[in-house]
Design an enzyme around this catalytic site. Structure first.
Site, PDB file in Angstrom:
ATOM      1  N   GLU A   1      -6.278  36.148   0.390  1.00  0.00           N
ATOM      2  CA  GLU A   1      -5.567  37.419   0.279  1.00  0.00           C
ATOM      3  C   GLU A   1      -6.548  38.576   0.307  1.00  0.00           C
ATOM      4  O   GLU A   1      -7.289  38.807  -0.658  1.00  0.00           O
ATOM      5  CB  GLU A   1      -4.739  37.486  -1.008  1.00  0.00           C
ATOM      6  CG  GLU A   1      -3.995  38.812  -1.121  1.00  0.00           C
ATOM      7  CD  GLU A   1      -3.082  38.898  -2.319  1.00  0.00           C
ATOM      8  OE1 GLU A   1      -2.619  40.015  -2.623  1.00  0.00           O
ATOM      9  OE2 GLU A   1      -2.821  37.862  -2.948  1.00  0.00           O
TER      10      GLU A   1
ATOM     11  N   HIS B   1      -4.552  49.187   0.761  1.00  0.00           N
ATOM     12  CA  HIS B   1      -4.445  48.070   1.711  1.00  0.00           C
ATOM     13  C   HIS B   1      -4.700  48.563   3.131  1.00  0.00           C
ATOM     14  O   HIS B   1      -5.345  47.869   3.920  1.00  0.00           O
ATOM     15  CB  HIS B   1      -3.060  47.413   1.595  1.00  0.00           C
ATOM     16  CG  HIS B   1      -2.958  46.437   0.475  1.00  0.00           C
ATOM     17  ND1 HIS B   1      -3.289  45.117   0.611  1.00  0.00           N
ATOM     18  CD2 HIS B   1      -2.577  46.593  -0.809  1.00  0.00           C
ATOM     19  CE1 HIS B   1      -3.102  44.491  -0.538  1.00  0.00           C
ATOM     20  NE2 HIS B   1      -2.667  45.368  -1.420  1.00  0.00           N
TER      21      HIS B   1
ATOM     22  N   ASP C   1      -6.816  22.274 -11.355  1.00  0.00           N
ATOM     23  CA  ASP C   1      -5.614  21.762 -10.695  1.00  0.00           C
ATOM     24  C   ASP C   1      -4.784  22.957 -10.238  1.00  0.00           C
ATOM     25  O   ASP C   1      -4.186  23.656 -11.052  1.00  0.00           O
ATOM     26  CB  ASP C   1      -4.824  20.900 -11.675  1.00  0.00           C
ATOM     27  CG  ASP C   1      -3.665  20.161 -11.009  1.00  0.00           C
ATOM     28  OD1 ASP C   1      -3.141  20.662  -9.987  1.00  0.00           O
ATOM     29  OD2 ASP C   1      -3.271  19.091 -11.509  1.00  0.00           O
TER      30      ASP C   1
ATOM     31  N   LYS D   1       3.352  21.853 -14.575  1.00  0.00           N
ATOM     32  CA  LYS D   1       3.521  22.312 -13.192  1.00  0.00           C
ATOM     33  C   LYS D   1       4.944  22.761 -12.864  1.00  0.00           C
ATOM     34  O   LYS D   1       5.411  22.631 -11.737  1.00  0.00           O
ATOM     35  CB  LYS D   1       3.064  21.222 -12.206  1.00  0.00           C
ATOM     36  CG  LYS D   1       1.618  20.807 -12.419  1.00  0.00           C
ATOM     37  CD  LYS D   1       1.201  19.639 -11.560  1.00  0.00           C
ATOM     38  CE  LYS D   1      -0.239  19.232 -11.898  1.00  0.00           C
ATOM     39  NZ  LYS D   1      -0.691  18.046 -11.182  1.00  0.00           N
TER      40      LYS D   1
END
Length: 410
Positions: free
Chosen positions: A99, A405, A303, A228
């Protein structure tokens, strides 16, 4: 034919299965054979996938059917001074992401924090959880099981800790739903993230529960852990490490460096992160904490799926009277991550790239005392998340988000 081509041909003819190649060649050749197969079956060119910088055998415990490596650009943000319970000093935070503008934004936030003397951070709770679900005949048997567990925690602790030389069972919290009994085991897993450790230890303890109660184990994970998945229990009770970072930014620094005011940032946080998140029914009351958590996880071998829990964060911003009576209001900023699951040993932390990133932090391997390196990593990531929150909220408050941006070409 090369060894890789020969292996690939043996798979094509059915003589070997794809997952058996390491039994017939070294790990790098096995990976090359899989690339040969895929390139023949598709239009893909896997030259870049196959251009990795480590011995494939090192990744044996991390991946199956390896064909190569996915390379994500890695940058570094900082330095920033962290006054933590375990982290102490200046740190540079490696972040891996695709990103654009993220590193620039976090770096800006860390620079502002550093100009204010650095941030404070503390791990306030620690406990990796695993919650098996048992079947009973009804509520009478459920109550009997819960009572036995409450009276025999030491027996469960002895069974669980017999499977590990490092983990410690902290608590077992029971939950009853009809004829289902859930037992939420919580462990101090020291410098390991500890999911495997907790699973193995809980499995041993479950055998003791079945032996002494009417409960029958249905599943070693009953989703009350909760791993998760977005879950309120993790936001309330925590999972892994609960960690908070905060800083007070002088009003003049807010105006000079962030081109806005403490009041404007605090209002943006209230209306966006608190009211907006509440209206959306969000479990995370923050701007983009997952951005920093995810990038830090990829860089340091955590993870990556547990970014779900890592985004369980609340950001607070408050304008405070300045110590300088003639100055603008100071800004108090904090981020509290309820369930940040990190480790500095085991799992993906053993991979070469990720080990090097942990070396940048000075936090690779086990700490002294045990658990201190993982605590420090959690604290540094929390400060990074705070920087990301500060930078984004300032951009929104000053209406510079879109132009930033655009300027960076992202």
């Amino acid at each position: 034919m090369t060894d890789a081509e020969t292996l690939a041909e043996r798979v094509r003819t059915g003589e070997l299965r794809l997952h058996e190649l390491e039994e017939h060649a070294d790990h790098d050749t096995a990976a090359a054979a899989r690339r040969v197969l895929l390139e023949a079956e598709t239009d893909a060119d896997l030259e870049t996938v196959g251009d990795y910088a480590f011995d494939a055998e090192v990744a044996d415990s991390a991946i199956e059917n390896m064909i190569g490596a996915a390379q994500v650009p890695m940058g570094v943000a900082g330095p920033v001074t962290v006054d933590g319970g375990a982290a102490n000093g200046q740190y540079r935070l490696p972040l891996a992401t695709s990103e654009g503008a993220l590193l620039a934004s976090v770096n800006r936030g860390l620079s502002v924090i550093e100009s204010a003397g650095g941030a404070s951070a503390r791990v306030t709770k620690n406990g990796m959880t695993r919650a098996p679900v048992f079947r009973v005949e009804g509520v009478v048997q459920a109550a009997e099981t819960v009572e036995w567990v409450g009276e025999n925690l030491e027996a469960l602790r002895e069974a669980a800790e017999s499977t590990t030389s490092h983990g410690e069972l902290l608590d077992v919290e029971p939950y009853v739903v009809g004829d289902s009994v859930f037992l939420r085991f919580a462990y101090d897993t020291k410098d390991a993230m500890g999911m495997n450790m907790a699973t193995i230890a809980t499995g041993e303890a479950c055998s003791v529960v079945e032996e002494h109660t009417p409960a029958s184990l249905v599943a070693l994970s009953g989703n009350l852990c909760s791993d998760k998945k977005p879950a309120a229990i993790n936001a309330v009770e925590g999972r892994g490490r609960s960690v908070t970072a905060d800083v007070v930014i002088p009003g003049e620094v807010v105006e000079e460096r962030l081109h806005t005011t403490a009041d404007a940032i605090a209002e943006a946080n209230t209306r966006k992160n608190l009211i907006g998140s509440a209206k959306a029914g969000s479990l995370g009351f923050n701007a983009h904490a997952a951005n920093v958590v995810g990038a830090a996880f990829l860089a340091t071998g955590q993870d990556e799926a547990q970014v779900v829990e890592g985004a369980n964060a609340i950001t607070t911003m408050d304008a405070r009277p300045s110590e300088d009576e003639n100055g603008s209001s100071d800004l108090y900023a904090s981020v509290s991550l309820a369930s940040l699951e990190v480790g500095t040993v085991g799992g993906g932390t053993k991979l070469p790239t990720q080990s090097e990133a942990l070396d940048v932090l000075g936090l690779r391997g086990g700490g002294d005392p045990a658990g201190s390196n993982a605590d420090a990593l959690a604290e540094v990531i929390a400060v990074g998340a705070l920087a990301g929150e500060l930078s984004l909220l300032a951009a929104l408050a000053s209406r510079h988000l879109a132009s930033a941006h655009a300027d960076l070409g992202r």
